[in-house]
Scaffold this motif. Sequence first.
Motif, PDB file in Angstrom:
ATOM      1  N   THR A 285      -5.329  -6.897   4.235  1.00 45.90           N
ATOM      2  CA  THR A 285      -6.307  -6.648   3.267  1.00 45.90           C
ATOM      3  C   THR A 285      -7.147  -5.526   4.087  1.00 45.90           C
ATOM      4  O   THR A 285      -7.879  -4.290   4.394  1.00 45.90           O
ATOM      5  CB  THR A 285      -7.277  -6.425   2.229  1.00 45.90           C
TER       6      THR A 285
ATOM      7  N   PRO B  72      -8.600   5.168   4.316  1.00 50.91           N
ATOM      8  CA  PRO B  72      -8.183   5.810   2.316  1.00 50.91           C
ATOM      9  C   PRO B  72      -7.248   5.059   2.088  1.00 50.91           C
ATOM     10  O   PRO B  72      -6.046   5.594   2.322  1.00 50.91           O
ATOM     11  CB  PRO B  72      -8.673   6.746   1.536  1.00 50.91           C
ATOM     12  N   LEU B  73      -7.075   3.663   1.048  1.00 52.09           N
ATOM     13  CA  LEU B  73      -5.454   3.884   1.201  1.00 52.09           C
ATOM     14  C   LEU B  73      -5.316   2.971  -0.619  1.00 52.09           C
ATOM     15  O   LEU B  73      -6.106   2.621  -1.415  1.00 52.09           O
ATOM     16  CB  LEU B  73      -4.845   2.629   2.334  1.00 52.09           C
ATOM     17  N   ASP B  74      -4.412   3.505  -0.722  1.00 55.99           N
ATOM     18  CA  ASP B  74      -4.622   3.320  -2.227  1.00 55.99           C
ATOM     19  C   ASP B  74      -3.100   1.650  -2.795  1.00 55.99           C
ATOM     20  O   ASP B  74      -2.358   2.279  -1.618  1.00 55.99           O
ATOM     21  CB  ASP B  74      -3.596   4.215  -3.363  1.00 55.99           C
ATOM     22  N   ARG B  75      -3.668   1.335  -3.427  1.00 52.26           N
ATOM     23  CA  ARG B  75      -2.448  -0.345  -2.833  1.00 52.26           C
ATOM     24  C   ARG B  75      -0.824   0.300  -3.882  1.00 52.26           C
ATOM     25  O   ARG B  75      -1.432   1.084  -5.307  1.00 52.26           O
ATOM     26  CB  ARG B  75      -3.224  -1.291  -3.532  1.00 52.26           C
ATOM     27  N   ARG B  76      -0.091  -0.541  -3.764  1.00 51.43           N
ATOM     28  CA  ARG B  76       0.477   0.035  -4.918  1.00 51.43           C
ATOM     29  C   ARG B  76       0.783  -2.030  -6.203  1.00 51.43           C
ATOM     30  O   ARG B  76       1.572  -1.455  -7.335  1.00 51.43           O
ATOM     31  CB  ARG B  76       2.368  -0.686  -3.730  1.00 51.43           C
TER      32      ARG B  76
ATOM     33  N   THR C 285      -0.717  -5.138  -7.446  1.00 49.54           N
ATOM     34  CA  THR C 285      -2.096  -5.651  -7.248  1.00 49.54           C
ATOM     35  C   THR C 285      -2.060  -7.576  -6.942  1.00 49.54           C
ATOM     36  O   THR C 285      -0.971  -7.616  -7.115  1.00 49.54           O
ATOM     37  CB  THR C 285      -2.530  -5.604  -9.420  1.00 49.54           C
TER      38      THR C 285
ATOM     39  N   TRP D  62       0.580  -1.411   0.186  1.00 46.08           N
ATOM     40  CA  TRP D  62       0.065  -0.379  -0.364  1.00 46.08           C
ATOM     41  C   TRP D  62       0.542   1.181  -0.083  1.00 46.08           C
ATOM     42  O   TRP D  62       2.000   1.776   0.568  1.00 46.08           O
ATOM     43  CB  TRP D  62      -1.193   0.015   1.192  1.00 46.08           C
ATOM     44  N   ARG D  63       0.283   1.867  -0.885  1.00 45.12           N
ATOM     45  CA  ARG D  63       0.755   3.832  -0.572  1.00 45.12           C
ATOM     46  C   ARG D  63       1.093   3.858   0.735  1.00 45.12           C
ATOM     47  O   ARG D  63      -0.277   5.098   1.152  1.00 45.12           O
ATOM     48  CB  ARG D  63       0.222   4.762  -1.552  1.00 45.12           C
TER      49      ARG D  63
ATOM     50  N   GLU E 223      -7.594  -1.837   5.026  1.00 44.79           N
ATOM     51  CA  GLU E 223      -8.257  -0.125   4.486  1.00 44.79           C
ATOM     52  C   GLU E 223      -9.322  -0.060   5.055  1.00 44.79           C
ATOM     53  O   GLU E 223     -10.441   0.764   4.085  1.00 44.79           O
ATOM     54  CB  GLU E 223      -8.336  -0.941   2.834  1.00 44.79           C
TER      55      GLU E 223
END
Length: 247
Positions: free
Chosen positions: A171, A178-182, A184, A41-42, A174
Motif C-alpha cells: 500500500t 493518487p490511486l483508487d482501490r479495486r 477492499t 488498484w486501478r 499510494e
Amino acid sequence: MKLRLRWPRQERRTTGLPKIAVMGALRSGTNLVADMLEQHWRLSADFHAYGWKHAGVPILGPSSGFEYPATPIVWICKNPLAQVVSLHRYRMLSETGRGISLEGATDFPEFLRSPITIRDSQLPGSPRLRFSNPMQYWNFITWNLETLDPSHFNAIGFNYEDIVSDPDGLTAVEGLLPLDRRTTGSVKLPEKKMRRGKTHTEGGDGKFDAGTVTSQSHLTSYTSDDLAFVATQVDPWLMQRRRYTLP
C-alpha cells in the motif's frame, strides 16, 4: 537515422489508467508485483516506460532525442542468494528448448562464479548485457535503482521477501500518486504461480507457495565455499541498505 524497435507483445491492460513502471532484476518478482498492483488498484503496470524492466534506468544523453517519462517507479529487490538460485533455475529452462533471456553455465557452482549474459528474448536483435557473475548483476541493478535521484525520479523499492510476508506493505505505492482501490480489505498474494505470458489469475502451474520464501530454501544450494565467494562479490552497502545479511 533512429532505430525503430518494436516489441511483439501487447500492453498488459487497457489504456486510460494511471501508469506505474515496474522494474527489477530478472526473476526478482516483477510479474508478481505487477499483478498484485493491478488486482488491488486501478492502474496499469508498465514494463516498458524506462526501457527493458530488467536492465535498470538508462542514462539518456542530451542529444539522444529521448526523455524520461513522468511515470512513477516501483522496483523490486530479492535477497541476492535467492536471486542467483532463481536465475540458475531460469537458466536451466533453456535445456528444455524454451527461449529465455539469460545465458550462463549449467552447473550451479560454475554459474555462481562465471559470466552471465542477459537480453530481452522477446525483442528480436536485442542488445546484450554481460556481467562477470550473477552477483555482479544483482549489484548493478540494485545500485541503479536504489540510488535514483529523488528530485528527478518518483520511485519506491520493495524487498520481494517483505511483500510475500506482508502483502499489505504494498500500500506504500499510494504515496507515489493518487490511486483508487479495486478491492477492499487487505492486499493478498495470488493463489496461483505465474506462467510465462499469463497473469496469476489467468492461469498458472500450481499454487503460489510463500513458504519457499519464508523458509529460505535457497540456502540448500550453497556450500560454505559458495557463501565465501558471495561474500567477496556482493556489495556490502547495498546489503545493509536493503536489510539483507549473509549466513
